[in-house]
Design a protein around this motif. Structure first.
Motif, PDB file in Angstrom:
ATOM      1  N   SER A   1      -3.524  -5.133 -17.805  1.00 43.51           N
ATOM      2  CA  SER A   1      -3.036  -5.092 -16.430  1.00 43.51           C
ATOM      3  C   SER A   1      -3.793  -6.056 -15.542  1.00 43.51           C
ATOM      4  O   SER A   1      -4.961  -6.343 -15.746  1.00 43.51           O
ATOM      5  N   ASN A   2      -3.087  -6.573 -14.538  1.00 43.09           N
ATOM      6  CA  ASN A   2      -3.704  -7.468 -13.567  1.00 43.09           C
ATOM      7  C   ASN A   2      -3.382  -6.998 -12.164  1.00 43.09           C
ATOM      8  O   ASN A   2      -3.554  -7.721 -11.212  1.00 43.09           O
ATOM      9  N   ASN A   3      -2.894  -5.759 -12.040  1.00 42.77           N
ATOM     10  CA  ASN A   3      -2.483  -5.229 -10.755  1.00 42.77           C
ATOM     11  C   ASN A   3      -2.960  -3.787 -10.661  1.00 42.77           C
ATOM     12  O   ASN A   3      -2.939  -3.060 -11.651  1.00 42.77           O
ATOM     13  N   LEU A   4      -3.425  -3.374  -9.479  1.00 41.02           N
ATOM     14  CA  LEU A   4      -4.029  -2.046  -9.372  1.00 41.02           C
ATOM     15  C   LEU A   4      -3.031  -0.934  -9.661  1.00 41.02           C
ATOM     16  O   LEU A   4      -3.384   0.076 -10.266  1.00 41.02           O
TER      17      LEU A   4
ATOM     18  N   GLY B   1       0.820  -1.204   0.000  1.00 40.62           N
ATOM     19  CA  GLY B   1       0.000   0.000   0.000  1.00 40.62           C
ATOM     20  C   GLY B   1       0.849   1.246   0.000  1.00 40.62           C
ATOM     21  O   GLY B   1       0.540   2.226  -0.691  1.00 40.62           O
ATOM     22  N   GLN B   2       1.959   1.219   0.746  1.00 42.22           N
ATOM     23  CA  GLN B   2       2.827   2.400   0.780  1.00 42.22           C
ATOM     24  C   GLN B   2       3.564   2.594  -0.533  1.00 42.22           C
ATOM     25  O   GLN B   2       3.867   3.727  -0.916  1.00 42.22           O
ATOM     26  N   VAL B   3       3.829   1.474  -1.250  1.00 43.44           N
ATOM     27  CA  VAL B   3       4.438   1.606  -2.579  1.00 43.44           C
ATOM     28  C   VAL B   3       3.469   2.331  -3.516  1.00 43.44           C
ATOM     29  O   VAL B   3       3.852   3.226  -4.278  1.00 43.44           O
ATOM     30  N   PHE B   4       2.185   1.956  -3.416  1.00 49.00           N
ATOM     31  CA  PHE B   4       1.159   2.602  -4.228  1.00 49.00           C
ATOM     32  C   PHE B   4       1.153   4.113  -3.973  1.00 49.00           C
ATOM     33  O   PHE B   4       1.019   4.915  -4.896  1.00 49.00           O
ATOM     34  N   VAL B   5       1.333   4.521  -2.701  1.00 40.65           N
ATOM     35  CA  VAL B   5       1.315   5.945  -2.360  1.00 40.65           C
ATOM     36  C   VAL B   5       2.381   6.707  -3.122  1.00 40.65           C
ATOM     37  O   VAL B   5       2.133   7.803  -3.635  1.00 40.65           O
TER      38      VAL B   5
ATOM     39  N   SER C   1      -8.534   1.982  -2.815  1.00 34.18           N
ATOM     40  CA  SER C   1      -7.943   1.984  -1.470  1.00 34.18           C
ATOM     41  C   SER C   1      -8.794   1.143  -0.520  1.00 34.18           C
ATOM     42  O   SER C   1      -8.253   0.390   0.288  1.00 34.18           O
ATOM     43  N   TYR C   2     -10.131   1.223  -0.639  1.00 38.32           N
ATOM     44  CA  TYR C   2     -10.974   0.389   0.221  1.00 38.32           C
ATOM     45  C   TYR C   2     -10.826  -1.086  -0.136  1.00 38.32           C
ATOM     46  O   TYR C   2     -10.794  -1.938   0.750  1.00 38.32           O
ATOM     47  N   LEU C   3     -10.738  -1.371  -1.460  1.00 41.73           N
ATOM     48  CA  LEU C   3     -10.568  -2.770  -1.857  1.00 41.73           C
ATOM     49  C   LEU C   3      -9.290  -3.334  -1.277  1.00 41.73           C
ATOM     50  O   LEU C   3      -9.238  -4.468  -0.814  1.00 41.73           O
ATOM     51  N   TYR C   4      -8.222  -2.494  -1.284  1.00 38.05           N
ATOM     52  CA  TYR C   4      -6.947  -2.936  -0.716  1.00 38.05           C
ATOM     53  C   TYR C   4      -7.109  -3.200   0.775  1.00 38.05           C
ATOM     54  O   TYR C   4      -6.581  -4.183   1.305  1.00 38.05           O
ATOM     55  N   GLY C   5      -7.869  -2.326   1.449  1.00 42.45           N
ATOM     56  CA  GLY C   5      -8.068  -2.523   2.878  1.00 42.45           C
ATOM     57  C   GLY C   5      -8.819  -3.794   3.192  1.00 42.45           C
ATOM     58  O   GLY C   5      -8.512  -4.482   4.162  1.00 42.45           O
ATOM     59  N   ILE C   6      -9.825  -4.133   2.339  1.00 38.95           N
ATOM     60  CA  ILE C   6     -10.625  -5.328   2.624  1.00 38.95           C
ATOM     61  C   ILE C   6      -9.852  -6.592   2.291  1.00 38.95           C
ATOM     62  O   ILE C   6      -9.788  -7.524   3.093  1.00 38.95           O
ATOM     63  N   THR C   7      -9.257  -6.625   1.085  1.00 39.44           N
ATOM     64  CA  THR C   7      -8.689  -7.884   0.619  1.00 39.44           C
ATOM     65  C   THR C   7      -7.195  -8.004   0.883  1.00 39.44           C
ATOM     66  O   THR C   7      -6.639  -9.078   0.695  1.00 39.44           O
TER      67      THR C   7
END
Lengths: 101, 477
Positions: B125-128, A59-63, B178-184
């Motif tokens: 792409s297969n990655n956010l 997640g921090q890489v994404f930032v 960002s929410y999807l990342y938080g959930i999964t």
């Protein structure tokens, strides 16, 4: 005690403020750019919170990617604003009304 | 082992890497004086070579590249080849127009190639993170391309409108991410969409999907989020309009397909109704506003809004089928729009810009072939039999009726019939009125041959629709 929910509410509020800033603002285009930056920063806050609480670094890489893209975006936005200002000598939003059907 | 993987990934990504390096070569050649005039042919040549490399590297099985951040399967290869083909037609047709407007330069073509690469990255792409970078690469290039005509007052205005609304769309998509990342706890799209197989659906998951699809609706210009489309269509140079109307829509369709395929969320009533109502509202708004338009590009923009509504309806119907109905509609819509805008670009390339619908008066007396090609295109957008537009609309309505949504199907048909008026008005002007502007010359056998590719294929595919549909069904299975 500050929990994860508090942080999430904070970033959601930031996002809402920036969306309101874009739609309420009737004065100057530069304010639009500031609201856009705030919008992306609230997304960053979200990513950092989730990354911190789940002990996962991606997640921090994404930032970092979002920060870099936001910088590129505001550079291009400023360039467009400069060329617009040259053409009409004003940055008021009310005057951007040449395109009508 | 790692080295081997990297090599395999790179070898599967050759077409994009080649195009990327050629974009920079085009940029360099644009500033060296004696070589400047080869910019267009270099762009066409490198796109052709990338298309060839794409065919050459074709494999049946699914390949994951760069540590599962990119994917290559039948569907991505098919849509990429479609994008290359559309891009080639657009740059070949627009040469004369750009020369006349003094826009031919290295930076124009290199930005155009970058926008294409961005769309290709969205498709594969297969990655956010990669997906986000693809979206931004294509839209950053498009902002500057719209504003490139610095002498024009309306170009800058179109650019700032597209800039602001496109960033709002990206930010909404990112907020959902960002929410999807938080959930999964994962950034891989496969894992996100199969997360629901082993877990209960939560409100936050639903909320993040709705945020993401509001962003997609912005990019597709579905009704409440369509405000930017008419202004951009009118203000941007015609070749750029042609690009915005076609290739990003294909890319965002693949985006929606990746997020919804194998995902239980389509069975969630709140989400599927959200998609359905957006679609119906869009068909209503698009057809109603298009009736009132006097300018041809604004009319095409509102007809695009109505067609995007159909795409959302088709995505809604993929609960029962797979995404082949929606894919067929997207392909039909993009190729007909490309044909229509290319013909308008071709007519506008001599000193006189075709802006109003009444400028089409008496086109048939000037050039019968061009007016017949334009007529076929418009009839296909309207959905008249003998063109694939009819078959695409029929598939969507058939799927709706199969789900017992008969009232909705009837409403959609009514709006489409009302919408027929504004297409027929253009055809009336072309064939039954006189007084075409005598300044315009519509000749050039080379351009006419390229322009007639799409209208002929529109009729040819209508004669064998099962074949095309079955092919799509097999690649999206």
């Amino acid at each position: 005690m500050i929990t994860m929910t508090h942080y999430l509410v904070f970033s959601a509020l930031l996002f809402c403020i920036s969306v309101a800033g874009i739609f309420i603002n009737r004065k100057n285009i530069l304010l639009l750019l500031m609201s856009i930056e705030l919008m992306l920063l609230s997304v960053n806050t979200n990513f950092i919170i989730f990354s911190h609480y789940s002990n996962d670094i991606t997640g921090q890489v994404f930032v970092f990617f979002i920060l870099a893209v936001a910088a590129a975006e505001s550079a291009i936005g400023l360039a467009i604003i400069v060329s617009l200002f040259r053409a009409r000598n004003s940055l008021e939003i009310n005057l951007i009304n040449k395109l009508k059907g | 082992m790692t080295f081997n993987n990297a090599f395999l990934s790179l070898s599967n990504f050759i077409p994009e890497i080649f195009l990327f390096s050629m974009a920079m070569v085009v940029l360099l050649i644009g500033i060296t004086n004696p070589l400047k005039k080869y910019v267009v042919s270099l762009t066409i040549g490198s796109t052709l070579i990338a298309l060839f490399l794409c065919f050459w590297g074709y494999t049946e099985e699914t390949v994951f590249m760069f540590n599962t951040s990119l994917i290559k399967d039948n569907a991505t290869e098919f849509f990429k080849i479609l994008c290359y083909g559309i891009f080639l037609i657009q740059i070949i047709v627009s040469q004369k127009y750009l020369k006349n407007k003094n826009l031919i330069s290295g930076e124009f073509y290199s930005l155009l190639i970058f926008a294409l690469i961005g769309c290709l990255i969205i498709i594969s792409s297969n990655n956010l993170i990669v997906l986000f970078l693809g979206i931004e690469l294509s839209s950053l290039s498009l902002y500057s391309l719209i504003a490139l005509n610095r002498t024009s007052l309306i170009s800058g205005e179109a650019a700032i409108k597209y800039f602001v609304l496109s960033i709002i769309a990206s930010a909404l998509i990112l907020f959902g991410f960002s929410y999807l990342y938080g959930i999964t706890n994962s950034l891989v799209i496969n894992e996100i969409s199969t997360y629901l197989l082993s877990n209960e659906i939560s409100n936050l998951y639903l909320f993040s999907y709705i945020l993401i699809f509001i962003g997609v609706a912005f990019k597709f210009a579905v009704a409440p989020f369509h405000m930017w489309l008419p202004d951009v269509y009118e203000g941007a140079p015609l070749p750029i309009t042609n690009f915005i109307a076609s290739i990003p829509k294909i890319a965002f369709f693949v985006f929606a397909y990746r997020f919804l395929n194998d995902n239980q969320i389509l069975f969630e009533d709140n989400f599927s109704k959200f998609i359905l109502y957006l679609g119906i509202f869009s068909i209503f708004i698009g057809n109603m506003y298009a009736l009132a338009q006097k300018k041809i590009m604004r009319m095409l923009a509102y007809s695009g809004v109505a067609n995007s509504g159909f795409i959302f309806l088709a995505i809604f119907t993929s609960i029962d089928f797979n995404f082949s109905v929606a894919a067929f509609y997207v392909i039909t819509y993009t190729i007909t729009t490309v044909s229509a805008i290319s013909i308008i670009t071709f007519i506008s390339s001599n000193k006189f810009d075709l802006v109003y619908i009444k400028d089409f008066k008496g086109l048939s007396s000037k050039s019968g072939l061009v007016s017949i090609l334009f007529m076929i295109t418009l009839l296909s957008t309207a959905g008249i039999p003998l063109t694939i537009g009819f078959y695409a609309k029929y598939l969507v309505l058939d799927a709706l009726v199969n789900q017992n949504m008969i009232i909705i199907a009837v409403i959609v048909v009514l709006f489409t019939v009302i919408g027929l008026y504004y297409y027929l008005r253009v055809i009336w002007f072309m064939f039954f009125e006189t007084g075409f502007n005598s300044l315009i010359k519509v000749n050039g056998i080379y351009y006419l041959a390229v322009l007639s590719i799409i209208p002929f294929s529109i009729i040819a595919i209508f004669l064998f629709p099962e074949f095309a549909f079955n092919y799509l069904f097999s690649i999206l299975a």
